[in-house]
Design a protein around this motif. Structure first.
Motif, PDB file in Angstrom:
ATOM      1  N   LYS A 171       0.810  -1.220   0.000  1.00  0.00           N
ATOM      2  CA  LYS A 171       0.000   0.000   0.000  1.00  0.00           C
ATOM      3  C   LYS A 171       0.841   1.265   0.000  1.00  0.00           C
ATOM      4  O   LYS A 171       0.328   2.350  -0.266  1.00  0.00           O
ATOM      5  CB  LYS A 171      -0.939  -0.001   1.210  1.00  0.00           C
ATOM      6  N   HIS A 172       2.124   1.146   0.320  1.00  0.00           N
ATOM      7  CA  HIS A 172       2.935   2.353   0.488  1.00  0.00           C
ATOM      8  C   HIS A 172       4.264   2.303  -0.265  1.00  0.00           C
ATOM      9  O   HIS A 172       5.114   3.168  -0.054  1.00  0.00           O
ATOM     10  CB  HIS A 172       3.222   2.587   1.977  1.00  0.00           C
ATOM     11  N   TYR A 173       4.471   1.303  -1.111  1.00  0.00           N
ATOM     12  CA  TYR A 173       5.787   1.194  -1.730  1.00  0.00           C
ATOM     13  C   TYR A 173       6.000   2.299  -2.761  1.00  0.00           C
ATOM     14  O   TYR A 173       5.067   2.782  -3.398  1.00  0.00           O
ATOM     15  CB  TYR A 173       5.977  -0.184  -2.371  1.00  0.00           C
ATOM     16  N   LYS A 174       7.262   2.688  -2.887  1.00  0.00           N
ATOM     17  CA  LYS A 174       7.636   3.754  -3.814  1.00  0.00           C
ATOM     18  C   LYS A 174       7.820   3.186  -5.209  1.00  0.00           C
ATOM     19  O   LYS A 174       8.498   2.179  -5.413  1.00  0.00           O
ATOM     20  CB  LYS A 174       8.943   4.402  -3.353  1.00  0.00           C
ATOM     21  N   THR A 175       7.209   3.838  -6.195  1.00  0.00           N
ATOM     22  CA  THR A 175       7.429   3.450  -7.579  1.00  0.00           C
ATOM     23  C   THR A 175       7.228   4.662  -8.464  1.00  0.00           C
ATOM     24  O   THR A 175       6.337   5.489  -8.211  1.00  0.00           O
ATOM     25  CB  THR A 175       6.487   2.314  -8.022  1.00  0.00           C
ATOM     26  N   ASN A 176       8.062   4.775  -9.467  1.00  0.00           N
ATOM     27  CA  ASN A 176       7.921   5.847 -10.437  1.00  0.00           C
ATOM     28  C   ASN A 176       7.009   5.384 -11.566  1.00  0.00           C
ATOM     29  O   ASN A 176       6.721   4.191 -11.714  1.00  0.00           O
ATOM     30  CB  ASN A 176       9.296   6.238 -10.991  1.00  0.00           C
ATOM     31  N   LYS A 177       6.545   6.309 -12.366  1.00  0.00           N
ATOM     32  CA  LYS A 177       5.680   5.958 -13.477  1.00  0.00           C
ATOM     33  C   LYS A 177       6.422   5.020 -14.420  1.00  0.00           C
ATOM     34  O   LYS A 177       7.527   5.309 -14.856  1.00  0.00           O
ATOM     35  CB  LYS A 177       5.240   7.226 -14.232  1.00  0.00           C
ATOM     36  N   ILE A 178       5.811   3.867 -14.672  1.00  0.00           N
ATOM     37  CA  ILE A 178       6.437   2.882 -15.542  1.00  0.00           C
ATOM     38  C   ILE A 178       6.521   3.443 -16.962  1.00  0.00           C
ATOM     39  O   ILE A 178       5.520   3.883 -17.537  1.00  0.00           O
ATOM     40  CB  ILE A 178       5.650   1.564 -15.544  1.00  0.00           C
ATOM     41  N   ALA A 179       7.691   3.434 -17.510  1.00  0.00           N
ATOM     42  CA  ALA A 179       7.910   4.036 -18.825  1.00  0.00           C
ATOM     43  C   ALA A 179       7.275   3.193 -19.923  1.00  0.00           C
ATOM     44  O   ALA A 179       7.012   2.001 -19.758  1.00  0.00           O
ATOM     45  CB  ALA A 179       9.400   4.180 -19.085  1.00  0.00           C
ATOM     46  N   THR A 180       7.020   3.838 -21.034  1.00  0.00           N
ATOM     47  CA  THR A 180       6.548   3.108 -22.203  1.00  0.00           C
ATOM     48  C   THR A 180       7.748   2.581 -22.980  1.00  0.00           C
ATOM     49  O   THR A 180       8.849   3.119 -22.902  1.00  0.00           O
ATOM     50  CB  THR A 180       5.711   4.017 -23.123  1.00  0.00           C
ATOM     51  N   THR A 181       7.505   1.515 -23.705  1.00  0.00           N
ATOM     52  CA  THR A 181       8.559   0.877 -24.472  1.00  0.00           C
ATOM     53  C   THR A 181       8.253   0.993 -25.955  1.00  0.00           C
ATOM     54  O   THR A 181       7.154   0.657 -26.390  1.00  0.00           O
ATOM     55  CB  THR A 181       8.650  -0.626 -24.107  1.00  0.00           C
ATOM     56  N   ARG A 182       9.225   1.475 -26.710  1.00  0.00           N
ATOM     57  CA  ARG A 182       9.041   1.548 -28.156  1.00  0.00           C
ATOM     58  C   ARG A 182       8.995   0.137 -28.711  1.00  0.00           C
ATOM     59  O   ARG A 182       9.683  -0.765 -28.240  1.00  0.00           O
ATOM     60  CB  ARG A 182      10.166   2.347 -28.797  1.00  0.00           C
ATOM     61  N   LEU A 183       8.182  -0.053 -29.710  1.00  0.00           N
ATOM     62  CA  LEU A 183       7.969  -1.375 -30.264  1.00  0.00           C
ATOM     63  C   LEU A 183       9.115  -1.785 -31.179  1.00  0.00           C
ATOM     64  O   LEU A 183       9.684  -0.966 -31.894  1.00  0.00           O
ATOM     65  CB  LEU A 183       6.658  -1.406 -31.060  1.00  0.00           C
ATOM     66  N   SER A 184       9.436  -3.060 -31.140  1.00  0.00           N
ATOM     67  CA  SER A 184      10.440  -3.582 -32.059  1.00  0.00           C
ATOM     68  C   SER A 184       9.828  -3.692 -33.459  1.00  0.00           C
ATOM     69  O   SER A 184       8.607  -3.700 -33.628  1.00  0.00           O
ATOM     70  CB  SER A 184      10.919  -4.957 -31.583  1.00  0.00           C
ATOM     71  N   ALA A 185      10.695  -3.799 -34.448  1.00  0.00           N
ATOM     72  CA  ALA A 185      10.222  -3.901 -35.833  1.00  0.00           C
ATOM     73  C   ALA A 185       9.338  -5.122 -36.022  1.00  0.00           C
ATOM     74  O   ALA A 185       8.312  -5.077 -36.718  1.00  0.00           O
ATOM     75  CB  ALA A 185      11.423  -3.959 -36.784  1.00  0.00           C
ATOM     76  N   SER A 186       9.703  -6.242 -35.392  1.00  0.00           N
ATOM     77  CA  SER A 186       8.909  -7.463 -35.550  1.00  0.00           C
ATOM     78  C   SER A 186       7.527  -7.304 -34.918  1.00  0.00           C
ATOM     79  O   SER A 186       6.534  -7.804 -35.452  1.00  0.00           O
ATOM     80  CB  SER A 186       9.646  -8.643 -34.915  1.00  0.00           C
ATOM     81  N   THR A 187       7.463  -6.604 -33.754  1.00  0.00           N
ATOM     82  CA  THR A 187       6.168  -6.392 -33.106  1.00  0.00           C
ATOM     83  C   THR A 187       5.284  -5.486 -33.951  1.00  0.00           C
ATOM     84  O   THR A 187       4.073  -5.722 -34.090  1.00  0.00           O
ATOM     85  CB  THR A 187       6.369  -5.780 -31.708  1.00  0.00           C
ATOM     86  N   ILE A 188       5.879  -4.454 -34.539  1.00  0.00           N
ATOM     87  CA  ILE A 188       5.103  -3.553 -35.406  1.00  0.00           C
ATOM     88  C   ILE A 188       4.510  -4.318 -36.574  1.00  0.00           C
ATOM     89  O   ILE A 188       3.331  -4.167 -36.924  1.00  0.00           O
ATOM     90  CB  ILE A 188       5.991  -2.395 -35.900  1.00  0.00           C
ATOM     91  N   GLU A 189       5.318  -5.179 -37.200  1.00  0.00           N
ATOM     92  CA  GLU A 189       4.824  -5.945 -38.340  1.00  0.00           C
ATOM     93  C   GLU A 189       3.725  -6.909 -37.912  1.00  0.00           C
ATOM     94  O   GLU A 189       2.752  -7.132 -38.639  1.00  0.00           O
ATOM     95  CB  GLU A 189       5.976  -6.722 -38.986  1.00  0.00           C
ATOM     96  N   ARG A 190       3.853  -7.470 -36.725  1.00  0.00           N
ATOM     97  CA  ARG A 190       2.867  -8.432 -36.250  1.00  0.00           C
ATOM     98  C   ARG A 190       1.497  -7.784 -36.053  1.00  0.00           C
ATOM     99  O   ARG A 190       0.459  -8.371 -36.347  1.00  0.00           O
ATOM    100  CB  ARG A 190       3.355  -9.049 -34.934  1.00  0.00           C
TER     101      ARG A 190
END
Length: 420
Positions: free
Chosen positions: A134-153
């Motif tokens: 309930k109280h742990y510290k965490t920063n905003k999880i960053a977004t990840t750019r897609l790999s070429a294979s993921t984009i094609e998929r």
């Protein structure tokens, strides 16, 4: 160390491979790298070793702190059960647990033999636990750019804005939509954006393992440390749950990747390792990557300290003092209280008020010495004449035996390498 003093603990402990890891990479600068990953008692010996340390790590975490434990398929699931006990779990289905994530670090490993009997093992497991969910510290999880294979998929599902909404996914690929556990309140919410990428998932495929140096290859971060993890991996973890000046700790620091990443990200850090070589390599890494020289404090005990320790603590201290790993069993240990971390040499330790004689325990040490070819026996107050004569006989048999006292340890009168 004081309770609740650390913001993040990351550990990459031995994986329970039942192997002796070797490398000649540091022979010129320090000493030959060898460390011991063989456990008496198999799984249960390993788990006992880890639980003792994980309890202390839980104690050390701040109320807002996090622990990351990096393992693989061998021991991860055994340790997950113990972590649940230590950190507390009531009902995981309703998030009544301090477990946050099981992160899968995926990588392509071209090494190793090819086989057709099972799928190749190409991922590690990183467990993330919070001291208090309930109280742990965490920063905003960053977004990840897609790999070429993921984009094609996923290209057939992108709309003209280069996005995939949950609604569009439901219409174009209901199978994938049904497989998603999360259900958005608004089906028009963007799931994947071609430009911005997607929220970081708990499977990490975009961080490649550290490459080994070869004759035709000079990798930027390469080093012949068999279990070295990439800086990018540690940097991501540190940035996820800490802020500048927070305290990061690694109690199996190995070649120092964690402390290097922490230093470069302006965090305070604590690093330690049972191996002298590891401490030397960590210091070299801080010099190379951070231009920071850190003095090492590897042998803080005095003769008085040794003499006041209880017998079992005396055994542990003596073994660790010469760069050894202690045996998890303190009784029925087969005459072995520890082994040298870099070659597995058996170590026997005896704390007696008078010189150790030719006792059954001394004779019992003969078998592991003969099996390994060398051995180290450490006492507080020396040896009787019969004990010295028996050790001399072992040497005539070609066995490398060292009889040492605490004074010998403090003066450095012991050999880490076998005699010629």
């Amino acid at each position: 160390m004081p309770d609740e003093s650390i913001d993040l603990i990351y550990i990459d402990p031995p994986f329970g491979t039942q192997s002796l890891w070797r490398s000649n990479a540091f022979k010129e600068k320090v000493q030959e790298l060898q460390f011991y990953d063989i456990w008496g008692g198999g799984v249960y010996g390993y788990v006992e070793f880890m639980v003792e340390r994980l309890r202390h790590m839980h104690r050390l975490l701040k109320p807002t702190g996090s622990l990351f434990v990096h393992l693989d398929w061998r021991m991860a699931h055994y340790i997950k059960v113990e972590l649940d006990k230590i950190f507390g779990v009531k009902n995981p289905a309703q998030d009544q647990t301090n477990f946050i994530n099981e992160i899968i670090w995926c990588y392509i490993d071209p090494a190793g033999r090819r086989n057709t009997s099972y799928y190749k093992k190409t991922h590690d497991v990183i467990f993330w636990y919070a001291k208090n969910r309930k109280h742990y510290k965490t920063n905003k999880i960053a977004t990840t750019r897609l790999s070429a294979s993921t984009i094609e998929r996923y290209r057939p599902y992108f709309d003209h804005n280069g996005q995939i909404t949950y609604q569009r996914l439901k219409e174009t690929n209901p199978g994938v939509f049904a497989a998603l556990k999360a259900r958005p309140d608004d089906l028009n919410e963007v799931w994947i954006d071609l430009e911005k990428g997607t929220s970081e998932a708990d499977w990490w495929f975009d961080i490649t393992p550290v490459k080994r140096k070869g004759k035709k290859q000079k990798a930027k971060e390469a080093v012949e440390w068999p279990t070295k993890k990439p800086l990018a991996l540690l940097s991501r973890i540190i940035e996820t749950v800490t802020e500048p000046n927070d305290i990061v700790a690694d109690f199996f620091c190995g070649c120092g990747t964690t402390v290097v990443a922490a230093q470069r990200l302006n965090r305070q850090w604590v690093g330690c390792d049972a191996g002298i070589t590891a401490c030397e390599v960590t210091r070299n890494a801080l010099i190379e990557y951070c231009s920071l020289f850190v003095p090492l404090d590897m042998k803080p005990l005095s003769g008085k300290d040794f003499r006041t320790l209880p017998p079992f603590e005396f055994e542990k201290a003596a073994v660790r003092y010469i760069g050894g790993v202690t045996n998890h069993a303190q009784v029925a240990d087969g005459g072995i209280d520890g082994r040298l971390a870099f070659d597995g040499t058996p170590i026997q330790v005896k704390k007696e008020d008078k010189p150790s004689g030719d006792t059954d325990r001394f004779r019992g040490f003969y078998y592991p010495v003969k099996q390994h070819g060398r051995g180290i026996y450490i006492t507080l107050n020396g040896y009787t004449k019969p004990a010295k004569e028996r050790a001399a006989q072992w040497r005539r048999e070609g066995l490398d035996v060292q009889l040492l006292t605490v004074d010998d340890l403090l003066k450095g009168n012991f050999r880490e390498q076998p005699s010629s």
